[in-house]
Motif scaffolding. Structure first.
Motif, PDB file in Angstrom:
ATOM      1  N   ILE A 191      61.870  21.907  48.174  1.00 60.76           N
ATOM      2  CA  ILE A 191      62.955  20.929  48.095  1.00 60.76           C
ATOM      3  C   ILE A 191      63.069  20.368  46.684  1.00 60.76           C
ATOM      4  CG2 ILE A 191      63.809  18.714  48.963  1.00 60.76           C
ATOM      5  CD1 ILE A 191      62.389  19.333  51.619  1.00 60.76           C
ATOM      6  N   GLU A 192      61.935  20.042  46.079  1.00 69.30           N
ATOM      7  CA  GLU A 192      61.947  19.475  44.732  1.00 69.30           C
ATOM      8  C   GLU A 192      62.547  20.450  43.725  1.00 69.30           C
ATOM      9  OE1 GLU A 192      58.801  17.695  41.410  1.00 69.30           O
ATOM     10  OE2 GLU A 192      58.158  18.012  43.485  1.00 69.30           O
ATOM     11  N   GLN A 193      62.179  21.732  43.834  1.00 66.81           N
ATOM     12  CA  GLN A 193      62.741  22.726  42.912  1.00 66.81           C
ATOM     13  C   GLN A 193      64.239  22.872  43.096  1.00 66.81           C
ATOM     14  OE1 GLN A 193      60.547  26.451  42.134  1.00 66.81           O
ATOM     15  NE2 GLN A 193      58.964  25.681  43.539  1.00 66.81           N
ATOM     16  N   LEU A 194      64.684  22.855  44.354  1.00 67.82           N
ATOM     17  CA  LEU A 194      66.118  22.977  44.634  1.00 67.82           C
ATOM     18  C   LEU A 194      66.878  21.786  44.062  1.00 67.82           C
ATOM     19  CD1 LEU A 194      68.566  24.235  46.107  1.00 67.82           C
ATOM     20  CD2 LEU A 194      67.860  22.926  48.141  1.00 67.82           C
ATOM     21  N   MET A 195      66.402  20.584  44.284  1.00 70.12           N
ATOM     22  CA  MET A 195      67.090  19.390  43.815  1.00 70.12           C
ATOM     23  C   MET A 195      67.086  19.291  42.290  1.00 70.12           C
ATOM     24  SD  MET A 195      68.385  18.191  46.419  1.00 70.12           S
ATOM     25  CE  MET A 195      68.185  18.906  48.058  1.00 70.12           C
TER      26      MET A 195
END
Length: 393
Positions: free
Chosen positions: A381-385
């Motif tokens: 999720i962090e990489q996507l955001m």
């Protein structure tokens, strides 16, 4: 599902070791190593013993897959057929419901899958009418509005349960209650439901349900399952037949009395061995636990997306699935998918053809789509955001 459970899932999934962040599980999810092994092992037997000679072993594996599918859907194994794709499964069942007559009515949700609508073309040419069931205030198919539309000319109610272009979860069970009360055939496209949410065909009261193997089931491409309610089988007369689906009897060729009347003698035992393993895996994990994890992860992603001012979410309904449709201001959805791919992040992108009635009703030319799985982590999720934040600057 615990952190240890998630790590175990990821450790046994080769795609999670590749460095790619995969948020396209609604397109095709990542198979486990055991699923790959099941496919390869059957191919080895075919190469060593002869493809036809290894068929006996393959047939045993298909029977196991059929029982696992029945367990997942709460139905006897005899009501399950395997096909090469979800679209093939739906189209065969739909064509078997004919012949269609002028004045026949087919009622569909506004979110109907484009492939299903395309399959209705011959029925329309014969004089049938495709009509859209009104939505409720939240954008879901409305059971009350449906009941008000019914008359003796309605030959089919068809519902795409979890549409491809929104987080909507349509009220499939309530629609089924209306259909059963009026004794009208009821088909469910569960392509995005099976493997993501609990699916009980007895509670749904559907006559036909289909799903692809490659999506949330984490099975191989080229596989799908088709459920036929046993008491409804007599109403379906398949156009495609061979010596397997209509074996020879003393009276001549006769259709099977179970769902296998929709199968053929030529199948890929290797692919179905892989699908069988995937079905057994999800039964071991428990679909309720999977759905809980998907809900938790997708909720976190939705909350994070709302913090980005350039993002527009396209959710409908009051209960949301693990499919998250959105647009990023200034970006074409397909170009956004490509650019994220260059950052080794996989998402999906859909055009009007996927859900034409709903896309046109909402004025959407295309949408980008994040779809989650228990495989996804907070780090994903962090990489996507981070990537979306960079692209929105």
């Amino acid at each position: 599902m615990s952190a240890l459970d998630i790590q175990q899932l990821r450790d046994t999934t080769p795609g999670c070791q590749s460095g790619i962040v995969h948020f396209n599980h609604a397109g095709a999810s990542l198979p486990s190593q055991a699923t790959l092994d099941a496919i390869i092992e059957q191919l080895r037997h075919e190469a060593r013993d002869g493809p036809m000679e290894a068929g006996e072993r393959g047939a045993v594996l298909v029977d196991k897959a059929r029982r696992a599918a029945g367990q997942l859907l709460n139905t006897p194994a005899s009501s399950i057929a395997f096909t090469s794709s979800g679209s093939t499964a739906w189209n065969m069942a739909f064509q078997a419901l004919g012949p269609w007559q002028p004045g026949d009515r087919i009622l569909v949700g506004r979110h109907e899958w484009g492939g299903n609508l395309a399959s209705m073309a011959l029925a329309v040419q014969a004089g049938a009418q495709v009509e859209v069931i009104p939505c409720d205030a939240a954008g879901a198919v409305c059971p009350v509005a449906l009941e008000a539309m019914l008359d003796a000319h309605v030959k089919l109610i068809d519902l795409t349960w979890l549409p491809a272009n929104s987080g909507l979860v349509n009220p499939a069970q309530a629609i089924g209650a209306v259909a059963r009360r009026h004794a009208i055939p009821y088909f469910i496209d569960a392509g995005q439901a099976v493997g993501q949410v609990p699916v009980d065909v007895q509670a749904l009261q559907c006559d036909v349900l289909k799903s692809a193997g490659r999506k949330h089931l984490r099975g191989p491409r080229g596989t799908a399952l088709l459920y036929i309610r046993p008491d409804f089988l007599q109403h379906l007369n398949p156009v495609q037949r061979d010596v397997f689906s209509a074996p020879w009897t003393a009276e001549g060729f006769d259709l099977r009395n179970d769902a296998r009347r929709f199968e053929t003698s030529e199948v890929s035992f290797a692919l179905l061995a892989g699908l069988g393993n995937a079905l057994q895996e999800i039964n071991r994990w428990g679909i309720e636990r999977v759905w809980e994890r998907v809900s938790q992860t997708s909720t976190r992603i939705r909350e994070a997306l709302r913090q980005l001012p350039q993002i527009t979410l396209h959710d409908l309904g009051t209960t949301h699935s693990g499919l998250i449709a959105f647009n990023l201001a200034g970006w074409d959805s397909f170009e956004l998918k490509r650019r994220l791919g260059l950052k080794r992040i996989n998402i999906g992108a859909n055009g009007i053809a996927y859900t034409p009635l709903d896309m046109q009703a909402r004025g959407l030319a295309s949408i980008a789509r994040i779809s989650v799985s228990p495989l996804n982590t907070d780090d994903d999720i962090e990489q996507l955001m981070t990537a979306l934040g960079e692209l929105s600057d």
